[in-house]
Design a protein around this motif. Structure first.
Motif, PDB file in Angstrom:
ATOM      1  N   GLY A 168       0.780  -1.230   0.000  1.00 46.66           N
ATOM      2  CA  GLY A 168       0.000   0.000   0.000  1.00 46.66           C
ATOM      3  C   GLY A 168       0.807   1.271   0.000  1.00 46.66           C
ATOM      4  O   GLY A 168       0.252   2.361  -0.190  1.00 46.66           O
ATOM      5  N   ASP A 169       2.117   1.183   0.212  1.00 47.06           N
ATOM      6  CA  ASP A 169       2.963   2.363   0.136  1.00 47.06           C
ATOM      7  C   ASP A 169       3.276   2.690  -1.316  1.00 47.06           C
ATOM      8  O   ASP A 169       2.913   1.942  -2.239  1.00 47.06           O
ATOM      9  N   LEU A 170       3.970   3.801  -1.523  1.00 49.33           N
ATOM     10  CA  LEU A 170       4.262   4.288  -2.859  1.00 49.33           C
ATOM     11  C   LEU A 170       5.749   4.570  -2.992  1.00 49.33           C
ATOM     12  O   LEU A 170       6.343   5.239  -2.141  1.00 49.33           O
ATOM     13  N   LEU A 171       6.355   4.038  -4.056  1.00 49.70           N
ATOM     14  CA  LEU A 171       7.714   4.417  -4.410  1.00 49.70           C
ATOM     15  C   LEU A 171       7.651   5.684  -5.249  1.00 49.70           C
ATOM     16  O   LEU A 171       6.812   5.798  -6.147  1.00 49.70           O
ATOM     17  N   VAL A 172       8.537   6.611  -4.949  1.00 51.43           N
ATOM     18  CA  VAL A 172       8.566   7.879  -5.681  1.00 51.43           C
ATOM     19  C   VAL A 172       9.997   8.170  -6.114  1.00 51.43           C
ATOM     20  O   VAL A 172      10.921   8.161  -5.282  1.00 51.43           O
ATOM     21  N   CYS A 173      10.182   8.413  -7.402  1.00 51.23           N
ATOM     22  CA  CYS A 173      11.458   8.935  -7.893  1.00 51.23           C
ATOM     23  C   CYS A 173      11.358  10.455  -7.862  1.00 51.23           C
ATOM     24  O   CYS A 173      10.583  11.044  -8.615  1.00 51.23           O
ATOM     25  N   ASP A 174      12.113  11.067  -6.974  1.00 54.06           N
ATOM     26  CA  ASP A 174      12.076  12.510  -6.806  1.00 54.06           C
ATOM     27  C   ASP A 174      13.334  13.103  -7.436  1.00 54.06           C
ATOM     28  O   ASP A 174      14.446  12.703  -7.096  1.00 54.06           O
ATOM     29  N   ALA A 175      13.152  14.041  -8.344  1.00 57.11           N
ATOM     30  CA  ALA A 175      14.281  14.596  -9.083  1.00 57.11           C
ATOM     31  C   ALA A 175      15.247  15.345  -8.190  1.00 57.11           C
ATOM     32  O   ALA A 175      16.403  15.567  -8.572  1.00 57.11           O
ATOM     33  N   GLU A 176      14.803  15.747  -6.997  1.00 62.62           N
ATOM     34  CA  GLU A 176      15.662  16.502  -6.090  1.00 62.62           C
ATOM     35  C   GLU A 176      16.125  15.682  -4.890  1.00 62.62           C
ATOM     36  O   GLU A 176      17.234  15.895  -4.383  1.00 62.62           O
ATOM     37  N   ARG A 177      15.320  14.727  -4.432  1.00 59.46           N
ATOM     38  CA  ARG A 177      15.628  14.035  -3.187  1.00 59.46           C
ATOM     39  C   ARG A 177      16.055  12.586  -3.356  1.00 59.46           C
ATOM     40  O   ARG A 177      16.518  11.962  -2.411  1.00 59.46           O
ATOM     41  N   GLY A 178      15.863  12.007  -4.552  1.00 58.38           N
ATOM     42  CA  GLY A 178      16.264  10.619  -4.777  1.00 58.38           C
ATOM     43  C   GLY A 178      15.087   9.670  -4.775  1.00 58.38           C
ATOM     44  O   GLY A 178      13.951  10.039  -5.096  1.00 58.38           O
ATOM     45  N   LEU A 179      15.350   8.415  -4.383  1.00 60.85           N
ATOM     46  CA  LEU A 179      14.310   7.387  -4.334  1.00 60.85           C
ATOM     47  C   LEU A 179      13.645   7.417  -2.968  1.00 60.85           C
ATOM     48  O   LEU A 179      14.307   7.267  -1.938  1.00 60.85           O
ATOM     49  N   LEU A 180      12.314   7.585  -2.957  1.00 58.47           N
ATOM     50  CA  LEU A 180      11.572   7.749  -1.710  1.00 58.47           C
ATOM     51  C   LEU A 180      10.531   6.649  -1.560  1.00 58.47           C
ATOM     52  O   LEU A 180      10.071   6.056  -2.533  1.00 58.47           O
ATOM     53  N   ARG A 181      10.157   6.418  -0.315  1.00 61.60           N
ATOM     54  CA  ARG A 181       9.013   5.555   0.011  1.00 61.60           C
ATOM     55  C   ARG A 181       8.019   6.420   0.779  1.00 61.60           C
ATOM     56  O   ARG A 181       8.372   7.039   1.794  1.00 61.60           O
ATOM     57  N   VAL A 182       6.774   6.447   0.305  1.00 63.62           N
ATOM     58  CA  VAL A 182       5.769   7.322   0.888  1.00 63.62           C
ATOM     59  C   VAL A 182       4.622   6.478   1.430  1.00 63.62           C
ATOM     60  O   VAL A 182       4.057   5.636   0.717  1.00 63.62           O
ATOM     61  N   GLY A 183       4.288   6.692   2.685  1.00 63.24           N
ATOM     62  CA  GLY A 183       3.133   6.035   3.294  1.00 63.24           C
ATOM     63  C   GLY A 183       1.858   6.753   2.882  1.00 63.24           C
ATOM     64  O   GLY A 183       1.693   7.937   3.211  1.00 63.24           O
ATOM     65  N   LEU A 184       0.980   6.079   2.181  1.00 60.35           N
ATOM     66  CA  LEU A 184      -0.232   6.742   1.693  1.00 60.35           C
ATOM     67  C   LEU A 184      -1.275   6.921   2.791  1.00 60.35           C
ATOM     68  O   LEU A 184      -2.189   7.731   2.645  1.00 60.35           O
ATOM     69  N   ASP A 185      -1.142   6.193   3.887  1.00 62.08           N
ATOM     70  CA  ASP A 185      -2.086   6.357   4.996  1.00 62.08           C
ATOM     71  C   ASP A 185      -1.696   7.499   5.928  1.00 62.08           C
ATOM     72  O   ASP A 185      -2.559   8.226   6.428  1.00 62.08           O
ATOM     73  N   ASP A 186      -0.382   7.653   6.137  1.00 62.41           N
ATOM     74  CA  ASP A 186       0.066   8.666   7.100  1.00 62.41           C
ATOM     75  C   ASP A 186       0.869   9.797   6.470  1.00 62.41           C
ATOM     76  O   ASP A 186       1.221  10.767   7.152  1.00 62.41           O
ATOM     77  N   GLY A 187       1.200   9.701   5.178  1.00 64.09           N
ATOM     78  CA  GLY A 187       1.942  10.760   4.512  1.00 64.09           C
ATOM     79  C   GLY A 187       3.415  10.827   4.855  1.00 64.09           C
ATOM     80  O   GLY A 187       4.099  11.772   4.443  1.00 64.09           O
ATOM     81  N   VAL A 188       3.914   9.837   5.578  1.00 66.34           N
ATOM     82  CA  VAL A 188       5.327   9.847   5.976  1.00 66.34           C
ATOM     83  C   VAL A 188       6.204   9.553   4.759  1.00 66.34           C
ATOM     84  O   VAL A 188       5.954   8.609   4.005  1.00 66.34           O
TER      85      VAL A 188
END
Length: 319
Positions: free
Chosen positions: A73-93
Motif C-alpha cells: 500500500g505504500d508508494l515508491l517515488v522517484c524525486d528529481a531533487e531528493r532521490g528514491l523515496l518511500r511514501v506512506g499513503l495512509d500517514d503521509g510519511v
C-alpha cells in the motif's frame, strides 16, 4: 501494426497542481500523480459522471516524477531533487531509500519498478543535466543515463546498466525475466535481462519509435506495456545528434536558455512482451500537450503531462 489510430480525448480534468508527470492507477481505479510543488495527489472518479475528487496524500519536499505502487500500500517515488523515496499513503510519511550511488548524489531519478523478490530498479536520466534543464540532455545526448538496483531490504543502490540516452520509464516483463527501459532521446526501448543465459545484458526491445518514449506503465500482468510519447520525432534534432560532441554541447547550452513550447502532436503506444506494437494512438493539434505518462483504468486511458495543469481522459482502443 503499421497505421496509427486516432487518440480520442473524452475530457481534460484540472487537478489543482502543475505538471502531473507520471500517472498510475491503483486497484480501485483511482489515479495517483505527483506535481511540481512536491505534493502527491490521488484522483477519484475520473471516468464517472460526477466531478473528480482530488486529495493530497503527502508532500515529498522535492519534485516527484515516476511512481510505483507497492503491494503493502505504500508508494515508491522517484524525486528529481531528493532521490528514491518511500511514501506512506495512509500517514503521509516520506522516507528516503537512496539519495546517492557510489558517493554521487542522485539528482535526476526518473522511474522505478518493484519486483516480486523485493528488489527495486530505478533510472537516473542524466548525470550532467538536472530536471530543470532536461532539454539539454535531449539535445546533447550525453549517454549518462543509468539503471540502478536496490536489493531487498538494502539501502545502497548499485549500478547495473549505464551509458543510456536519457534513461526514463521502466516496466517489467509479465514473468519478470527482463525489464524494459525507455531511452527518451534515442527513440528506443531497451531490454535488460534479469534471468536466463543473458542475465545482466541489454539489447534492443523496440527501436526507431515514432516519438520520444517517456514513462512506461503496466497494469495487469498479461496486459501490454503502455508507452507515453512525450514528443514526435524532430528531423533537425536527428541531424544534430550526428554532429561532434562539441557541437551538440554548444547547441544544448543554447537550448536550456531558449523558451520551450511542446507541439500539439501527442501519442501513446502499447507493446507486448515481444516488442510488437499492439496499439499506436496519436493526435495532432491536441490542446493537451507533452504526454509524459499513460495508465489504464476503468476502460479508459489517463494521460499525464509535465507541462499541463491536469490530466486527460481518453477512450481506450478495443482489444
Amino acid at each position: 501494426m503499421d497505421r496509427p489510430t486516432v487518440l480520442v480525448p473524452r475530457q481534460h480534468v484540472a487537478i489543482g497542481g502543475h505538471g502531473p508527470e507520471d500517472v498510475v492507477a491503483d486497484a480501485r481505479g483511482r489515479v495517483l500523480t505527483g506535481v511540481d510543488d512536491g505534493r502527491i495527489l490521488r484522483i477519484d472518479g475520473l471516468t464517472g459522471p460526477a466531478a473528480a475528487r482530488v486529495e493530497v496524500l503527502a508532500e515529498t519536499g522535492g519534485r516527484p516524477l515516476g511512481l510505483e505502487l507497492l503491494p503493502d500500500g505504500d508508494l515508491l517515488v522517484c524525486d528529481a531533487e531528493r532521490g528514491l523515496l518511500r511514501v506512506g499513503l495512509d500517514d503521509g510519511v516520506v522516507r528516503v531509500l537512496a539519495d546517492s550511488v557510489a558517493g554521487e548524489r542522485l539528482r535526476f531519478c526518473s522511474n522505478a519498478v518493484a519486483l516480486c523478490d523485493g528488489s527495486v530498479y530505478f533510472t537516473v536520466s542524466s548525470r550532467r543535466y538536472p530536471l530543470a534543464h532536461w532539454i539539454g540532455e535531449v539535445v546533447e545526448r550525453t549517454g549518462t543515463g543509468r539503471l540502478l538496483r536496490l536489493p531487498p531490504g538494502g539501502d545502497t543502490p548499485e549500478v547495473v546498466l549505464e551509458g543510456l540516452q536519457f534513461a526514463n520509464g521502466l516496466a517489467p516483463a509479465a514473468d519478470e525475466s527482463f525489464l524494459v527501459v525507455a531511452e527518451t532521446s534515442a527513440y528506443r526501448l531497451t531490454r535488460f535481462w534479469l534471468t536466463g543465459p543473458r542475465a545482466g545484458h541489454a539489447e534492443p526491445f523496440a527501436e526507431d519509435l515514432p516519438g520520444m518514449p517517456d514513462n512506461l506503465w503496466r497494469g495487469r500482468g498479461d496486459g501490454p506495456i503502455w508507452v507515453a510519447l512525450a514528443g514526435p520525432r524532430v528531423p533537425p534534432l536527428n541531424l544534430l545528434h550526428r554532429t561532434p560532441p562539441a557541437v551538440r554541447r554548444a547547441a544544448a547550452r543554447a537550448a536550456v536558455r531558449a523558451p520551450y513550447r511542446p507541439t500539439g502532436t501527442i501519442g501513446v503506444l502499447a507493446l507486448d512482451d515481444d516488442g510488437r506494437t499492439v496499439h499506436h494512438l496519436t493526435r495532432r493539434g491536441s490542446r493537451f500537450r507533452m504526454v509524459t505518462s499513460v495508465c489504464e483504468t476503468d476502460g479508459h486511458l489517463i494521460l499525464g503531462s509535465i507541462w499541463e495543469r491536469g490530466v486527460a481522459v481518453c477512450e481506450r482502443p478495443a482489444k
